[in-house]
Design an enzyme around this catalytic site. Structure first.
Site, PDB file in Angstrom:
ATOM      1  CG  ASP A  60      -1.851   1.161   1.295  1.00  0.00           C
ATOM      2  OD1 ASP A  60      -1.580   2.172   0.613  1.00  0.00           O
ATOM      3  OD2 ASP A  60      -2.859   1.075   2.017  1.00  0.00           O
ATOM      4  CG  ASN A 104       0.963   3.358 -12.831  1.00  0.00           C
ATOM      5  OD1 ASN A 104       0.495   4.026 -13.760  1.00  0.00           O
ATOM      6  ND2 ASN A 104       0.314   2.323 -12.294  1.00  0.00           N
ATOM      7  CB  ALA A 105       0.212   3.329  -7.000  1.00  0.00           C
ATOM      8  CB  SER A 159      -3.068  13.322 -15.243  1.00  0.00           C
ATOM      9  OG  SER A 159      -4.207  14.036 -15.623  1.00  0.00           O
ATOM     10  CE1 TYR A 217      -5.575  11.246 -10.837  1.00  0.00           C
ATOM     11  CE2 TYR A 217      -5.946  12.937 -12.497  1.00  0.00           C
ATOM     12  CZ  TYR A 217      -5.470  11.689 -12.141  1.00  0.00           C
ATOM     13  OH  TYR A 217      -4.875  10.885 -13.089  1.00  0.00           O
ATOM     14  CE  LYS A 274      -1.956  11.632 -11.178  1.00  0.00           C
ATOM     15  NZ  LYS A 274      -1.190  10.396 -11.057  1.00  0.00           N
TER      16      LYS A 274
HETATM   17  P1  NDP Z   1      -6.406   1.727 -12.379  1.00  0.00           P
HETATM   18  O1  NDP Z   1      -7.473   2.032 -11.390  1.00  0.00           O
HETATM   19  O2  NDP Z   1      -6.706   0.747 -13.452  1.00  0.00           O
HETATM   20  O3  NDP Z   1      -5.091   1.270 -11.617  1.00  0.00           O
HETATM   21  C1  NDP Z   1      -4.659   1.930 -10.466  1.00  0.00           C
HETATM   22  C2  NDP Z   1      -3.552   1.104  -9.824  1.00  0.00           C
HETATM   23  O4  NDP Z   1      -3.103   1.788  -8.648  1.00  0.00           O
HETATM   24  C3  NDP Z   1      -4.029  -0.278  -9.411  1.00  0.00           C
HETATM   25  O5  NDP Z   1      -3.018  -1.202  -9.706  1.00  0.00           O
HETATM   26  C4  NDP Z   1      -4.222  -0.139  -7.916  1.00  0.00           C
HETATM   27  O6  NDP Z   1      -3.966  -1.396  -7.323  1.00  0.00           O
HETATM   28  C5  NDP Z   1      -3.126   0.855  -7.576  1.00  0.00           C
HETATM   29  N1  NDP Z   1      -3.350   1.503  -6.296  1.00  0.00           N
HETATM   30  C6  NDP Z   1      -4.411   2.256  -5.911  1.00  0.00           C
HETATM   31  N2  NDP Z   1      -4.260   2.610  -4.620  1.00  0.00           N
HETATM   32  C7  NDP Z   1      -3.093   2.051  -4.207  1.00  0.00           C
HETATM   33  C8  NDP Z   1      -2.390   2.051  -2.966  1.00  0.00           C
HETATM   34  N3  NDP Z   1      -2.848   2.685  -1.881  1.00  0.00           N
HETATM   35  N4  NDP Z   1      -1.213   1.377  -2.898  1.00  0.00           N
HETATM   36  C9  NDP Z   1      -0.738   0.724  -3.981  1.00  0.00           C
HETATM   37  N5  NDP Z   1      -1.347   0.682  -5.160  1.00  0.00           N
HETATM   38  C10 NDP Z   1      -2.510   1.350  -5.259  1.00  0.00           C
HETATM   39  O7  NDP Z   1      -5.997   3.134 -12.978  1.00  0.00           O
HETATM   40  P2  NDP Z   1      -4.932   3.582 -14.094  1.00  0.00           P
HETATM   41  O8  NDP Z   1      -4.152   2.450 -14.594  1.00  0.00           O
HETATM   42  O9  NDP Z   1      -5.661   4.437 -15.036  1.00  0.00           O
HETATM   43  O10 NDP Z   1      -4.009   4.559 -13.226  1.00  0.00           O
HETATM   44  C11 NDP Z   1      -2.603   4.483 -13.185  1.00  0.00           C
HETATM   45  C12 NDP Z   1      -2.013   5.885 -13.172  1.00  0.00           C
HETATM   46  O11 NDP Z   1      -2.288   6.533 -14.403  1.00  0.00           O
HETATM   47  C13 NDP Z   1      -2.558   6.791 -12.075  1.00  0.00           C
HETATM   48  O12 NDP Z   1      -1.499   7.483 -11.455  1.00  0.00           O
HETATM   49  C14 NDP Z   1      -3.450   7.764 -12.836  1.00  0.00           C
HETATM   50  O13 NDP Z   1      -3.531   9.021 -12.206  1.00  0.00           O
HETATM   51  C15 NDP Z   1      -2.703   7.849 -14.152  1.00  0.00           C
HETATM   52  N6  NDP Z   1      -3.530   8.336 -15.270  1.00  0.00           N
HETATM   53  C16 NDP Z   1      -4.621   7.623 -15.695  1.00  0.00           C
HETATM   54  C17 NDP Z   1      -5.409   8.096 -16.710  1.00  0.00           C
HETATM   55  C18 NDP Z   1      -6.611   7.370 -17.195  1.00  0.00           C
HETATM   56  O14 NDP Z   1      -7.452   7.963 -17.916  1.00  0.00           O
HETATM   57  N7  NDP Z   1      -6.767   6.088 -16.882  1.00  0.00           N
HETATM   58  C19 NDP Z   1      -5.088   9.374 -17.396  1.00  0.00           C
HETATM   59  C20 NDP Z   1      -3.913  10.019 -16.894  1.00  0.00           C
HETATM   60  C21 NDP Z   1      -3.172   9.514 -15.871  1.00  0.00           C
HETATM   61  P3  NDP Z   1      -4.647  -1.967  -6.002  1.00  0.00           P
HETATM   62  O15 NDP Z   1      -6.065  -1.505  -5.975  1.00  0.00           O
HETATM   63  O16 NDP Z   1      -4.473  -3.449  -6.190  1.00  0.00           O
HETATM   64  O17 NDP Z   1      -3.827  -1.449  -4.874  1.00  0.00           O
END
Ligand code: NDP
Length: 272
Positions: free
Chosen positions: A64, A91-92, A142, A155, A159
């Site tokens: 986490d 990336n999370a 983003s 958000y 960022k």
């Molecule tokens: P998803 O929701 O598909 O993936 C998010 C990931 O972050 C998951 O693997 C989740 O895993 C993880 N995560 C969330 N909270 C935690 C935590 N507390 N600790 C560890 N891991 C965590 O979203 P995206 O793939 O879209 O997002 C990835 C990145 O891309 C983000 O930073 C987002 O801001 C950025 N982004 C996304 C855009 C979009 O339109 N999709 C556009 C621009 C940027 P788990 O729940 O298993 O912990």
């Protein structure tokens, strides 16, 4: 590309879904040793199994990122297994959708804890190793990190904070060969909008966008590797993003209106 990334040790946070999963898979395809981090063990296990069963080298650490001790363990276990770190992809991430008038401030705390503090903690523990390897430190941001995105105060703030943080690390280490890149995908088809927090902190549960028309996570992942190869500083993956970065200082009000109109036309938009 394969030559460059072969045997590089890469940590990807948020690797259990969407963009992070695609980035982890892309590095594995290019011969890197990949460490996957997120909270959902079952998904991490599944992705890791797929990578290793096709000849890749990967393992996962349940993390986490909002918990400092978890990030320390993630870096520690990576060093224990591979002895080095070449690339950290922060990336999370978590999003939100509510006007600031309505939102409970705990939502903003949560976004800062995951998006910003998660990046800070992982970077804190990985930085000495990244400097040693003259590696790459990446932040997945983003357009919301370049200009305020209505309905996404927490958000955007998280960022923007990441930008200030990573930019400063870049400057502090100018003489040390560290590469720092901020990459800004456009709307990408992932789970992010379903998990986005609403005014009361509950997940939105559905996406207000036509997900089929959005960028694919695989496309974003390829650009992460290309950006590292070219030692890019900022990589904006859409024309909207490039337009924002270019024009926000010259005609900021036009950019404000463009963002307002784009976000207020979403179904059930909190922006009126
Ligand atoms: P998803 O929701 O598909 O993936 C998010 C990931 O972050 C998951 O693997 C989740 O895993 C993880 N995560 C969330 N909270 C935690 C935590 N507390 N600790 C560890 N891991 C965590 O979203 P995206 O793939 O879209 O997002 C990835 C990145 O891309 C983000 O930073 C987002 O801001 C950025 N982004 C996304 C855009 C979009 O339109 N999709 C556009 C621009 C940027 P788990 O729940 O298993 O912990």
């Amino acid at each position: 590309m394969k030559k460059l990334f072969k045997d590089k040790v890469v940590i990807v946070t948020g690797a259990s879904s969407g963009i992070g999963e695609a980035i982890a898979r892309e590095f594995a395809l290019n011969g890197s040793k990949v460490v996957l981090a997120a909270r959902t063990e079952s998904k991490l296990q599944e992705i890791t199994n797929e990578i290793t069963s096709t000849g890749g080298d990967a393992f996962f650490v349940r993390t986490d990122v909002s918990v400092e001790a978890d990030c320390k363990t993630l870096i520690g276990k990576t060093i224990e297994k591979y002895g080095r770190i070449d690339i950290l992809v922060n990336n999370a991430g978590l999003s939100m959708r509510a006007s600031f008038l309505d939102v409970d401030v705990k939502v903003l705390h949560q976004l800062m804890n995951v998006n910003f503090w998660g990046t800070v903690y992982c970077t804190k523990f990985a930085l000495p190793y990244l400097i040693e390897s003259k590696g790459s430190l990446i932040g997945v941001s983003s357009v919301a990190g370049f200009h305020g995105l209505p309905g996404r105060t927490g958000y955007s703030a998280s960022k923007f904070a990441i930008h200030g943080f990573l930019e400063t690390i870049r400057i502090e280490n100018l003489r040390k060969g560290l590469h720092v890149m901020i990459i800004a995908p456009g709307f990408t088809s992932t789970e992010i909008r379903k998990h986005a927090l609403t005014a009361n902190g509950r997940e939105q549960g559905e996406s207000p966008r036509d997900e089929k028309r959005l960028m694919s996570p695989g496309y974003v992942a390829k650009w992460v590797l290309k950006g590292i190869r070219k030692k890019k500083r900022n990589k904006l993956l859409t024309w909207d993003g490039r337009f924002t970065a270019l024009f926000q200082r010259i005609i900021p009000t036009v950019v404000d209106w463009a963002y307002y109109l784009e976000m207020s036309k979403e179904p059930k938009s909190p922006i009126k």
